[in-house]
Enzyme design. Structure first.
Site, PDB file in Angstrom:
ATOM      1  N   HIS A  12      87.924  66.917 109.498  1.00 37.89           N
ATOM      2  CA  HIS A  12      88.727  66.887 108.277  1.00 37.89           C
ATOM      3  C   HIS A  12      90.237  66.875 108.574  1.00 37.89           C
ATOM      4  O   HIS A  12      90.989  67.662 107.996  1.00 37.89           O
ATOM      5  CB  HIS A  12      88.371  68.085 107.378  1.00 37.89           C
ATOM      6  CG  HIS A  12      86.958  68.076 106.904  1.00 37.89           C
ATOM      7  ND1 HIS A  12      86.266  69.223 106.546  1.00 37.89           N
ATOM      8  CD2 HIS A  12      86.082  67.053 106.721  1.00 37.89           C
ATOM      9  CE1 HIS A  12      85.032  68.902 106.178  1.00 37.89           C
ATOM     10  NE2 HIS A  12      84.895  67.594 106.272  1.00 37.89           N
TER      11      HIS A  12
HETATM   12  C1  LIG Z   1      81.698  62.056 111.700  1.00 35.55           C
HETATM   13  C2  LIG Z   1      82.384  62.360 110.387  1.00 35.55           C
HETATM   14  C3  LIG Z   1      81.676  62.954 109.363  1.00 35.55           C
HETATM   15  C4  LIG Z   1      82.287  63.262 108.154  1.00 35.55           C
HETATM   16  N1  LIG Z   1      81.552  63.822 107.150  1.00 35.55           N
HETATM   17  C5  LIG Z   1      82.144  64.073 105.956  1.00 35.55           C
HETATM   18  C6  LIG Z   1      81.387  64.588 104.875  1.00 35.55           C
HETATM   19  O1  LIG Z   1      80.179  64.829 104.980  1.00 35.55           O
HETATM   20  N2  LIG Z   1      82.031  64.831 103.702  1.00 35.55           N
HETATM   21  C7  LIG Z   1      83.362  64.599 103.544  1.00 35.55           C
HETATM   22  O2  LIG Z   1      83.894  64.859 102.463  1.00 35.55           O
HETATM   23  N3  LIG Z   1      84.093  64.109 104.557  1.00 35.55           N
HETATM   24  C8  LIG Z   1      83.524  63.824 105.752  1.00 35.55           C
HETATM   25  N4  LIG Z   1      84.271  63.317 106.780  1.00 35.55           N
HETATM   26  C9  LIG Z   1      85.715  63.112 106.543  1.00 35.55           C
HETATM   27  C10 LIG Z   1      86.005  61.818 105.800  1.00 35.55           C
HETATM   28  O3  LIG Z   1      85.274  60.759 106.408  1.00 35.55           O
HETATM   29  C11 LIG Z   1      87.509  61.551 105.873  1.00 35.55           C
HETATM   30  O4  LIG Z   1      88.208  62.621 105.252  1.00 35.55           O
HETATM   31  C12 LIG Z   1      87.891  60.265 105.169  1.00 35.55           C
HETATM   32  O5  LIG Z   1      87.157  59.169 105.672  1.00 35.55           O
HETATM   33  C13 LIG Z   1      89.362  60.009 105.364  1.00 35.55           C
HETATM   34  O6  LIG Z   1      89.663  58.745 104.838  1.00 35.55           O
HETATM   35  P1  LIG Z   1      90.909  57.928 105.349  1.00 35.55           P
HETATM   36  O7  LIG Z   1      91.000  56.717 104.496  1.00 35.55           O
HETATM   37  O8  LIG Z   1      92.091  58.831 105.458  1.00 35.55           O
HETATM   38  O9  LIG Z   1      90.584  57.519 106.868  1.00 35.55           O
HETATM   39  P2  LIG Z   1      89.377  56.652 107.446  1.00 35.55           P
HETATM   40  O10 LIG Z   1      88.162  56.772 106.601  1.00 35.55           O
HETATM   41  O11 LIG Z   1      89.296  57.029 108.887  1.00 35.55           O
HETATM   42  O12 LIG Z   1      89.878  55.146 107.295  1.00 35.55           O
HETATM   43  C14 LIG Z   1      90.879  54.617 108.132  1.00 35.55           C
HETATM   44  C15 LIG Z   1      90.513  53.169 108.422  1.00 35.55           C
HETATM   45  O13 LIG Z   1      91.591  52.545 109.091  1.00 35.55           O
HETATM   46  C16 LIG Z   1      91.074  51.747 110.136  1.00 35.55           C
HETATM   47  N5  LIG Z   1      92.129  51.618 111.158  1.00 35.55           N
HETATM   48  C17 LIG Z   1      92.683  52.586 111.915  1.00 35.55           C
HETATM   49  N6  LIG Z   1      93.621  52.056 112.726  1.00 35.55           N
HETATM   50  C18 LIG Z   1      93.665  50.740 112.486  1.00 35.55           C
HETATM   51  C19 LIG Z   1      94.437  49.660 113.003  1.00 35.55           C
HETATM   52  N7  LIG Z   1      95.349  49.851 113.956  1.00 35.55           N
HETATM   53  N8  LIG Z   1      94.196  48.436 112.508  1.00 35.55           N
HETATM   54  C20 LIG Z   1      93.275  48.227 111.545  1.00 35.55           C
HETATM   55  N9  LIG Z   1      92.514  49.208 111.002  1.00 35.55           N
HETATM   56  C21 LIG Z   1      92.714  50.450 111.470  1.00 35.55           C
HETATM   57  C22 LIG Z   1      89.864  52.518 110.633  1.00 35.55           C
HETATM   58  O14 LIG Z   1      88.987  51.661 111.325  1.00 35.55           O
HETATM   59  C23 LIG Z   1      89.284  53.029 109.328  1.00 35.55           C
HETATM   60  O15 LIG Z   1      88.425  52.102 108.757  1.00 35.55           O
HETATM   61  C24 LIG Z   1      83.664  62.985 107.996  1.00 35.55           C
HETATM   62  C25 LIG Z   1      84.396  62.373 109.018  1.00 35.55           C
HETATM   63  C26 LIG Z   1      83.754  62.055 110.207  1.00 35.55           C
HETATM   64  C27 LIG Z   1      84.555  61.392 111.319  1.00 35.55           C
END
Ligand SMILES: Cc1cc2nc3c(=O)[nH]c(=O)nc-3n(C[C@H](O)[C@H](O)[C@H](O)COP(=O)(O)OP(=O)(O)OC[C@H]3O[C@@H](n4cnc5c(N)ncnc54)[C@H](O)[C@@H]3O)c2cc1C
Length: 299
Positions: free
Chosen positions: A218
């Site tokens: 998280h």
């Molecule tokens: C294993 C795991 C289990 C989880 N389980 C839960 C759960 O059960 N419940 C819950 O509420 N939360 C859970 N989480 C947390 C939740 O997934 C995150 O809080 C949420 O996905 C955050 O969203 P975000 O958009 O900030 O980042 P992300 O979902 O990480 O999205 C960022 C995106 O940017 C892309 N990216 C990064 N760098 C680049 C680049 N240079 N060029 C192009 N693309 C890029 C990545 O590939 C990714 O697709 C979990 C996380 C993980 C890792």
């Protein structure tokens, strides 16, 4: 718009010249805007798992009998969508207050009907179950650059336990989780703990926790939103100091919520969509309290 998550959004900003001047210069990056808090304030939930190995093949796991049982389970799942293959494995959760006088919980539990050791990098032959305990606040870490090349992974230092309260609290949480596992309904499942032992001294338990604790995934706050000039994005998610760039992901959370982060991140996305749509209809139409004047109209 930048939406690369709590590790890669600050990395991409820094590689693009937006970040702490001294750090950017150390990597030979021209500074476009000095933003001292980019990559700072990383907060995550630090977690310890009590794993219990059992002789029963009831929980998910690897054994000859367990694999043989999967064949009928597979058929049941394909025909009726039921049975153990319909489980999400992380079947239960809860929140605890370490002290009844607290206004809100400071510990979270995730229960898995399987052994989960080191994010399943360490697989075990056999069956078991696990109870995760995580601490919902305190320690702060950093995301910094290993290189000016955005294709190289950044340096992630969560600095878990840098605030001593986290280890105290996690130890307390593990003791509370053990009491739950010892309650009659779960005690029936029995099992032997993988890394902890019921007779351990407090110091031994703390060492085991510190040696095995890790993220429960998280991470947030590395591009903190705020009404103050040091914050990375303003309350409309516009990156301060540059025009036309918003960040829309978990990195903008000012601090970590006391629970899972996916839904709040989806809500940030929904809110950002409204802000962007409003700014296209009529720039500055959606103004939040404390919002600083943008350098230019951001879309
Ligand atoms: C294993 C795991 C289990 C989880 N389980 C839960 C759960 O059960 N419940 C819950 O509420 N939360 C859970 N989480 C947390 C939740 O997934 C995150 O809080 C949420 O996905 C955050 O969203 P975000 O958009 O900030 O980042 P992300 O979902 O990480 O999205 C960022 C995106 O940017 C892309 N990216 C990064 N760098 C680049 C680049 N240079 N060029 C192009 N693309 C890029 C990545 O590939 C990714 O697709 C979990 C996380 C993980 C890792």
């Amino acid at each position: 718009m930048l939406a690369a998550g709590a590790f890669n959004s600050p990395q991409l900003l820094m590689c693009s010249g937006i970040g702490p001047t001294v750090h950017l210069q150390a990597h030979g990056i021209d500074v476009l805007h000095d933003a001292p808090e980019v990559g700072q304030n990383l907060i995550d939930h630090v977690d310890f798992t009590i794993n219990k190995r059992v002789s029963s093949i009831e929980p998910t796991g690897f054994s000859v009998r367990g694999i043989a049982r999967m064949v009928p389970q597979f058929v049941t799942f394909m025909r009726h969508g039921r049975g153990m293959l319909s489980s999400n494995v992380a079947e239960a959760g809860g929140f605890l207050k370490s002290k009844p006088t607290l206004a809100r919980p400071d510990l979270q539990l995730h229960f898995c009907a399987a052994l989960v050791d080191d994010h399943n990098r360490h697989m075990h032959w056999g069956h078991g179950y696990s109870l995760h305990v995580c601490v919902l606040r305190f320690s702060r870490g950093t995301v910094t650059l290993a290189s000016a090349d955005a294709r190289e992974a950044p340096v992630i230092d969560p600095r878990f336990f840098s605030d001593a309260r986290d280890l105290d609290l996690l130890e307390e949480g593990v003791q509370m989780a053990r009491r739950i596992l010892d309650a009659p309904s779960l005690a029936l499942c029995g099992g032997r703990e993988l890394y902890t032992r019921p007779g351990q001294t407090d110091e031994q338990l703390r060492q085991t926790i510190a040696g095995h604790a890790d993220t429960i995934y998280h991470p947030v706050a590395t591009c903190r939103m705020g009404g103050d000039a040091r914050s990375v994005v303003d309350p409309q998610l516009r990156v301060r100091g540059v025009a036309g760039l918003r960040i829309v992901d978990a990195s903008v959370m000012p601090t970590l919520i006391g629970g899972n982060t996916n839904s709040p991140t989806v809500m940030i996305g929904e809110r950002a969509a409204d802000l962007i749509a409003a700014s296209r209809r009529e720039p500055q139409a959606v103004e939040l309290p404390g919002a600083a004047a943008p350098t230019a109209s951001a879309v």
